[in-house]
Design a protein around this motif. Structure first.
Motif, PDB file in Angstrom:
ATOM      1  N   GLY A 161       0.318   8.089  89.991  1.00 10.83           N
ATOM      2  CA  GLY A 161       0.489   9.250  89.126  1.00 10.83           C
ATOM      3  C   GLY A 161       0.107   8.826  87.676  1.00 10.83           C
ATOM      4  O   GLY A 161      -0.406   9.418  86.689  1.00 10.83           O
ATOM      5  N   ILE A 164      -3.375   9.019  87.261  1.00 14.21           N
ATOM      6  CA  ILE A 164      -4.041  10.198  87.349  1.00 14.21           C
ATOM      7  C   ILE A 164      -3.702  10.767  85.742  1.00 14.21           C
ATOM      8  O   ILE A 164      -4.486  11.501  85.145  1.00 14.21           O
ATOM      9  N   SER A 167      -6.124   9.327  83.414  1.00 11.89           N
ATOM     10  CA  SER A 167      -7.621   9.722  83.457  1.00 11.89           C
ATOM     11  C   SER A 167      -7.772  11.106  83.418  1.00 11.89           C
ATOM     12  O   SER A 167      -8.694  11.710  82.753  1.00 11.89           O
ATOM     13  N   GLY A 172      -3.268  17.283  86.999  1.00  9.26           N
ATOM     14  CA  GLY A 172      -3.449  16.609  88.315  1.00  9.26           C
ATOM     15  C   GLY A 172      -2.558  16.468  89.231  1.00  9.26           C
ATOM     16  O   GLY A 172      -2.624  16.255  90.502  1.00  9.26           O
ATOM     17  N   LEU A 173      -1.253  15.885  88.819  1.00  6.24           N
ATOM     18  CA  LEU A 173      -0.095  15.522  89.762  1.00  6.24           C
ATOM     19  C   LEU A 173       0.322  16.799  90.349  1.00  6.24           C
ATOM     20  O   LEU A 173       0.884  16.688  91.442  1.00  6.24           O
ATOM     21  N   VAL A 176      -1.863  17.416  93.267  1.00  8.20           N
ATOM     22  CA  VAL A 176      -1.692  16.428  94.460  1.00  8.20           C
ATOM     23  C   VAL A 176      -0.223  16.636  94.998  1.00  8.20           C
ATOM     24  O   VAL A 176      -0.363  16.630  96.275  1.00  8.20           O
TER      25      VAL A 176
END
Length: 403
Positions: A161, A164, A167, A172-173, A176
């Motif tokens: 995490g 992510i 980046s 993005g979390l 996912v």
């Protein structure tokens, strides 16, 4: 070294195939729950909410968890644990993906309430499934295996995490989280469908007692609420302490939180096997677990040395490793006399209520009296919890004497 390795493997022997599948489903699901430990940071840094706002949002998080746990227990007794787990996992995936598009305070309160309501119907259903698929002599270790899956996922989750966030950002979390829940649903449908597996433990009470007449359970409930209240500070207020006082980055915070799961993955099963073979009662071991968790806040307040964060995390982790499996096994044992879904639901509700009051109270306390005094409050609360567990120990001794 070789002997140590084989002794470690032997602690896993005798567990049913269904428990292993349930653990893998939990691992996939939990590996994606990397939003949760970063939620307070996300709300403050990306959505720019105040500490007060974050506290109220975390209360909605807990309220959704309470309602979801209660509903999951009711539905498990009515329609069966499999259907509850299947629906919960799939809808949680959809809701997590959707939550990233909510940016208002009121909207996020409602959104996180709905996410946790749906997500936490899974918990009592999963515990009933675990009780159903476990041999009586293996139930504490079965619980431990599930926790290993949770913590293996949790050890990887925060670390990944952090990467992510660095980046591609917080969004993005959510993706996912959602996708892993849906993948867990697919696996559940393929390996634990009722047409494919047979329950191992079909023992049911023909005239179940009401949980509300079980006085010892409610003393236990208060003790576990207090334990949860203190424990959850490590996943809401403590990350803020790491960042604001010790100036750790998100990646460093993720690695420190991930250490918790890694230690549990490596050491919990041998520890639980050793404690199971000892003469210690479940009630006494829960007492030790809460004591160590409270002690972790004592050491953090002793010095400003950064290494003390590791010591505090280690103490809390050992406390958690002892308290959770034996408290769960304690409830499973008592649930035989009543409705299993109901007992598992109220066990989950103890921790859900901790979410309601723990996160918000912690945020309000650090906002008004600072971190050090907040940790002193947690120490005092842990002493109160220890008193309740001492009362429980006496009540269980009395029950055994009468029996």
């Amino acid at each position: 070294m070789k002997k140590l390795y084989f002794n470690y493997l032997n602690t896993f022997k005798g567990l049913s195939t269904e428990v292993w599948w349930l653990s893998l489903i939990t691992l996939i699901n939990r590996a994606g729950t990397m939003v949760i430990p970063f939620l307070s940071l996300y709300l403050r840094e990306s959505l720019h909410f105040t500490l007060n706002d974050v506290g109220w949002i975390m209360s909605c998080f807990g309220l959704g968890s309470v309602v979801g746990s209660w509903l999951g227990g009711k539905l498990s007794d009515k329609i069966g644990f499999y259907k509850v787990m299947e629906i919960s996992l799939f809808l949680t995936g959809i809701l997590f993906i959707t939550l990233q598009f909510v940016h208002s305070f009121a909207g996020f309160c409602i959104g996180i309430f709905l996410v946790m309501l749906v997500a936490d119907t899974f918990r009592p259903a999963m515990f009933v499934a675990l009780n159903t698929y476990s041999k009586p002599e293996n139930k504490t270790r079965s619980v431990t295996l599930i926790r290993l899956a949770i913590n293996l996922g949790f050890s990887a989750g925060p670390a990944v995490g952090g990467l992510i966030i660095t980046s591609i950002g917080y969004s993005g979390l959510f993706w996912v989280d959602g996708i892993t829940c849906i993948l867990a649903t697919v696996l559940l449908m393929n390996v634990l469908h009722p047409k494919k597996v047979r329950p191992l433990d079909e023992e049911k009470e023909t005239n179940p007692i009401s949980i509300f007449s079980d006085k010892a359970f409610w003393v236990f409930f208060v003790g576990m609420f207090i334990f949860g209240f203190i424990f959850l500070q490590y996943f809401s207020t403590m990350p803020l302490y790491y960042k604001d006082v010790h100036h750790l980055t998100e990646l460093e915070i993720g690695l420190l939180l991930g250490l918790n799961g890694l230690i549990i993955f490596l050491l919990e099963m041998p520890l639980i096997k050793w404690l199971e073979d000892s003469e210690y009662t479940k009630e006494f071991l829960m007492f030790i677990g809460l004591f160590l968790t409270g002690l972790s806040f004592v050491v953090i307040n002793l010095t400003g040395w950064m290494g003390i964060l590791f010591v505090g995390m280690l103490l809390m982790t050992v406390g958690e490793m002892i308290a959770f499996p034996f408290s769960n096994a304690f409830v499973m044992e008592r649930a035989k006399k009543g409705k299993q879904g109901e007992y598992m639901a109220y066990y989950s509700i103890a921790f859900s209520m901790s979410h309601i009051f723990g996160h918000n109270s912690g945020m309000q306390l650090i906002s008004h009296i600072g971190f050090d005094n907040t940790w002193n409050f947690m120490i005092l609360l842990s002493v109160i919890g220890l008193v309740f567990l001492l009362i429980l120990i006496r009540m269980i001794k009395k029950e055994k004497t009468i029996a």
